[in-house]
Design a protein around this motif. Structure first.
Motif, PDB file in Angstrom:
ATOM      1  N   PRO A   1       0.804  -1.231   0.000  1.00 40.30           N
ATOM      2  CA  PRO A   1       0.000   0.000   0.000  1.00 40.30           C
ATOM      3  C   PRO A   1       0.834   1.277   0.000  1.00 40.30           C
ATOM      4  O   PRO A   1       0.495   2.238  -0.684  1.00 40.30           O
ATOM      5  CB  PRO A   1      -0.829  -0.122   1.282  1.00 40.30           C
ATOM      6  CG  PRO A   1      -0.882  -1.589   1.565  1.00 40.30           C
ATOM      7  CD  PRO A   1       0.438  -2.123   1.111  1.00 40.30           C
ATOM      8  N   ARG A   2       1.913   1.291   0.774  1.00 41.03           N
ATOM      9  CA  ARG A   2       2.748   2.499   0.820  1.00 41.03           C
ATOM     10  C   ARG A   2       3.431   2.743  -0.524  1.00 41.03           C
ATOM     11  O   ARG A   2       3.504   3.863  -0.999  1.00 41.03           O
ATOM     12  CB  ARG A   2       3.783   2.390   1.941  1.00 41.03           C
ATOM     13  CG  ARG A   2       3.190   2.511   3.334  1.00 41.03           C
ATOM     14  CD  ARG A   2       4.276   2.592   4.397  1.00 41.03           C
ATOM     15  NE  ARG A   2       3.695   2.764   5.712  1.00 41.03           N
ATOM     16  CZ  ARG A   2       3.274   1.776   6.496  1.00 41.03           C
ATOM     17  NH1 ARG A   2       3.398   0.534   6.078  1.00 41.03           N
ATOM     18  NH2 ARG A   2       2.740   2.016   7.674  1.00 41.03           N
ATOM     19  N   ARG A   3       3.931   1.667  -1.111  1.00 39.20           N
ATOM     20  CA  ARG A   3       4.602   1.817  -2.399  1.00 39.20           C
ATOM     21  C   ARG A   3       3.607   2.234  -3.470  1.00 39.20           C
ATOM     22  O   ARG A   3       3.957   2.991  -4.389  1.00 39.20           O
ATOM     23  CB  ARG A   3       5.298   0.516  -2.795  1.00 39.20           C
ATOM     24  CG  ARG A   3       6.204   0.671  -4.021  1.00 39.20           C
ATOM     25  CD  ARG A   3       6.847  -0.625  -4.411  1.00 39.20           C
ATOM     26  NE  ARG A   3       5.896  -1.578  -4.950  1.00 39.20           N
ATOM     27  CZ  ARG A   3       6.185  -2.804  -5.356  1.00 39.20           C
ATOM     28  NH1 ARG A   3       7.430  -3.236  -5.250  1.00 39.20           N
ATOM     29  NH2 ARG A   3       5.254  -3.604  -5.838  1.00 39.20           N
ATOM     30  N   ALA A   4       2.363   1.765  -3.389  1.00 40.63           N
ATOM     31  CA  ALA A   4       1.356   2.118  -4.392  1.00 40.63           C
ATOM     32  C   ALA A   4       1.137   3.627  -4.422  1.00 40.63           C
ATOM     33  O   ALA A   4       1.094   4.241  -5.496  1.00 40.63           O
ATOM     34  CB  ALA A   4       0.044   1.394  -4.093  1.00 40.63           C
ATOM     35  N   ARG A   5       1.017   4.233  -3.231  1.00 39.75           N
ATOM     36  CA  ARG A   5       0.819   5.693  -3.199  1.00 39.75           C
ATOM     37  C   ARG A   5       2.059   6.408  -3.707  1.00 39.75           C
ATOM     38  O   ARG A   5       1.962   7.407  -4.426  1.00 39.75           O
ATOM     39  CB  ARG A   5       0.487   6.149  -1.777  1.00 39.75           C
ATOM     40  CG  ARG A   5       0.322   7.662  -1.679  1.00 39.75           C
ATOM     41  CD  ARG A   5      -0.185   8.125  -0.341  1.00 39.75           C
ATOM     42  NE  ARG A   5      -1.566   7.745  -0.115  1.00 39.75           N
ATOM     43  CZ  ARG A   5      -2.319   8.247   0.866  1.00 39.75           C
ATOM     44  NH1 ARG A   5      -1.812   9.161   1.690  1.00 39.75           N
ATOM     45  NH2 ARG A   5      -3.567   7.863   1.031  1.00 39.75           N
ATOM     46  N   GLN A   6       3.226   5.902  -3.351  1.00 38.27           N
ATOM     47  CA  GLN A   6       4.473   6.525  -3.815  1.00 38.27           C
ATOM     48  C   GLN A   6       4.569   6.446  -5.336  1.00 38.27           C
ATOM     49  O   GLN A   6       4.941   7.428  -6.001  1.00 38.27           O
ATOM     50  CB  GLN A   6       5.670   5.830  -3.172  1.00 38.27           C
ATOM     51  CG  GLN A   6       7.013   6.396  -3.610  1.00 38.27           C
ATOM     52  CD  GLN A   6       8.180   5.555  -3.116  1.00 38.27           C
ATOM     53  OE1 GLN A   6       8.153   4.338  -3.185  1.00 38.27           O
ATOM     54  NE2 GLN A   6       9.197   6.225  -2.606  1.00 38.27           N
ATOM     55  N   LEU A   7       4.214   5.296  -5.912  1.00 40.40           N
ATOM     56  CA  LEU A   7       4.275   5.129  -7.368  1.00 40.40           C
ATOM     57  C   LEU A   7       3.320   6.087  -8.075  1.00 40.40           C
ATOM     58  O   LEU A   7       3.666   6.672  -9.110  1.00 40.40           O
ATOM     59  CB  LEU A   7       3.953   3.686  -7.750  1.00 40.40           C
ATOM     60  CG  LEU A   7       5.040   2.636  -7.470  1.00 40.40           C
ATOM     61  CD1 LEU A   7       4.499   1.240  -7.745  1.00 40.40           C
ATOM     62  CD2 LEU A   7       6.277   2.901  -8.318  1.00 40.40           C
ATOM     63  N   LEU A   8       2.118   6.253  -7.521  1.00 38.00           N
ATOM     64  CA  LEU A   8       1.169   7.173  -8.136  1.00 38.00           C
ATOM     65  C   LEU A   8       1.703   8.600  -8.093  1.00 38.00           C
ATOM     66  O   LEU A   8       1.632   9.335  -9.094  1.00 38.00           O
ATOM     67  CB  LEU A   8      -0.183   7.094  -7.430  1.00 38.00           C
ATOM     68  CG  LEU A   8      -1.216   8.150  -7.880  1.00 38.00           C
ATOM     69  CD1 LEU A   8      -1.456   8.065  -9.385  1.00 38.00           C
ATOM     70  CD2 LEU A   8      -2.517   7.982  -7.109  1.00 38.00           C
ATOM     71  N   ALA A   9       2.243   9.003  -6.953  1.00 38.01           N
ATOM     72  CA  ALA A   9       2.786  10.360  -6.834  1.00 38.01           C
ATOM     73  C   ALA A   9       3.923  10.582  -7.825  1.00 38.01           C
ATOM     74  O   ALA A   9       4.017  11.643  -8.472  1.00 38.01           O
ATOM     75  CB  ALA A   9       3.266  10.599  -5.408  1.00 38.01           C
TER      76      ALA A   9
END
Length: 393
Positions: A159-167
């Motif tokens: 989940p944390r990486r998913a938000r980072q990837l989107l940003a």
């Protein structure tokens, strides 16, 4: 009167009967249709004639990005280059896919403007994981739903990486839109707060018995000497991983007892001076005796150990210990917290971390308090080694 996000939001998508053109500054303005369609434009005079360039539509192109693009065009204009050439495309130019956008962004921005460590971060995360998304499809044709579905799959993994990837993806695509590589992309309509979870600010502070367990585990591990020395010295020095990972022999002056981190290896771009204190000398001398100019080499003896290899090593050490989650960066917080408990002054611990002092002091006070640092480091090492000896029997 300058534009504002509040004004643009109040006009967007609503019936409009005011002036069709609203100026911002430096040639930037917007054209507003009766139905509330807002289009950014750049006006200038070229060879005595009025010229106008359409930059993009709001909100796909934000006010901030439109101003940034306008600043770029102004630089071209001041250099006697027609800004319109910035947008010229050759006949038959291929439609840009997601991979094309990321490659263009990497070539013209990441590898040109960013520090090597940041380049590696983007290349090993966003570019590696997202480059093959929607292969062969124009980036402008991918729908919001398809982007949401893509990041939903990433959420299930991390989940944390998913938000980072989107940003990161939004940052890359925004850059491409500002430079008219593509006109729009639906990923800009996906909000990071709707994907994954935000990375937590680190709060882990290790105890000396916990540090001792990690130290002994490193000592007993089957790993390259460079990797073991790197992480033991990180525990003692509290340096950032890359400050030490990239260190070369010439940075260490054993005669004067000073390690000078060049600004190229510093996150903040400042030169950092730390004392070479007595407990760390044997480790440093071992690295110098074992290796050449690169003191912490990886698979290639002439190249520093990679961040990925260092992270994998810490993962193996962490999995072998029954401690709550920790990471190498926590050594820095632990050093400062434990020394503050012992009465070491904040200006000293800030220098130990490689931070610039705040306010006016950052401008006028360049003192390093090396002797105070030395005493603090020796106190930290002494307390740690007492627990290491107790643990080792």
């Amino acid at each position: 009167m300058a534009l504002s996000d509040t004004k643009l939001r109040s006009l967007h998508g609503k019936p409009y009967s005011g002036s069709p053109e609203v100026a911002d500054g430096d040639g930037l303005g917007v054209r507003v249709s009766p139905k509330g369609v807002i289009t950014f434009q750049y006006r200038y005079r070229w060879q005595g004639k009025a010229s106008r360039i359409t930059l993009g539509r709001y909100p796909a192109l934000s006010l901030k990005d439109a101003r940034t693009l306008t600043a770029d065009l102004r630089v071209m204009y001041d250099r006697d280059i027609d800004p319109r050439t910035h947008f010229e495309k050759s006949a038959g130019e291929a439609v840009m896919t997601v991979a094309d956008c990321l490659d263009y962004w990497n070539e013209h921005y990441v590898t040109v403007s960013l520090r090597p460590a940041t380049q590696i971060l983007y290349q090993t995360t966003l570019i590696r994981l997202m480059r093959d998304a929607f292969p062969g499809r124009p980036a402008a044709d991918v729908s919001v739903k398809q982007w949401v579905d893509l990041f939903a799959k990433e959420e299930q993994i991390n989940p944390r990486r998913a938000r980072q990837l989107l940003a990161q993806m939004r940052s890359a695509i925004s850059w491409c839109i500002r430079r008219q590589v593509i006109e729009s992309c639906a990923v800009m309509r996906v909000s990071p707060r709707d994907v994954g979870v935000r990375s937590e600010i680190g709060s882990r502070v290790l105890t000396y018995p916990e540090l001792a367990q990690i130290w002994v585990a490193i000592e007993r591990s089957r790993a390259a000497t460079s990797n073991k020395l790197l992480h033991q010295m990180l525990i003692l020095w509290g340096a950032r991983v890359s400050e030490l990972r990239l260190a070369e022999r010439k940075e260490f002056d054993l005669e004067s007892g000073i390690w000078t981190v060049p600004k190229e290896h510093s996150k903040m771009g400042n030169v950092i001076r730390r004392p070479i204190f007595k407990q760390i000398v044997p480790l440093l001398e071992k690295a110098m005796l074992t290796y050449d100019q690169i003191l912490f080499p990886g698979a290639e003896i002439t190249q520093p150990i990679t961040m990925a290899a260092a992270n994998r090593y810490i993962l193996r050490i962490r999995e072998g210990l029954e401690l709550s989650y920790w990471r190498a960066h926590d050594f820095r917080r632990t050093l400062v917290t434990r020394l503050s408990e012992e009465g070491v002054a904040p200006h000293v611990t800030e220098r130990m971390l490689g931070h610039e002092l705040g306010g006016v002091m950052s401008v006028y006070n360049k003192h390093d308090w090396l002797e105070d640092q030395r005493q603090a480091y020796e106190l930290h090492a002494e307390k740690l080694m007492w627990h290491v000896r107790k643990l080792s029997g």
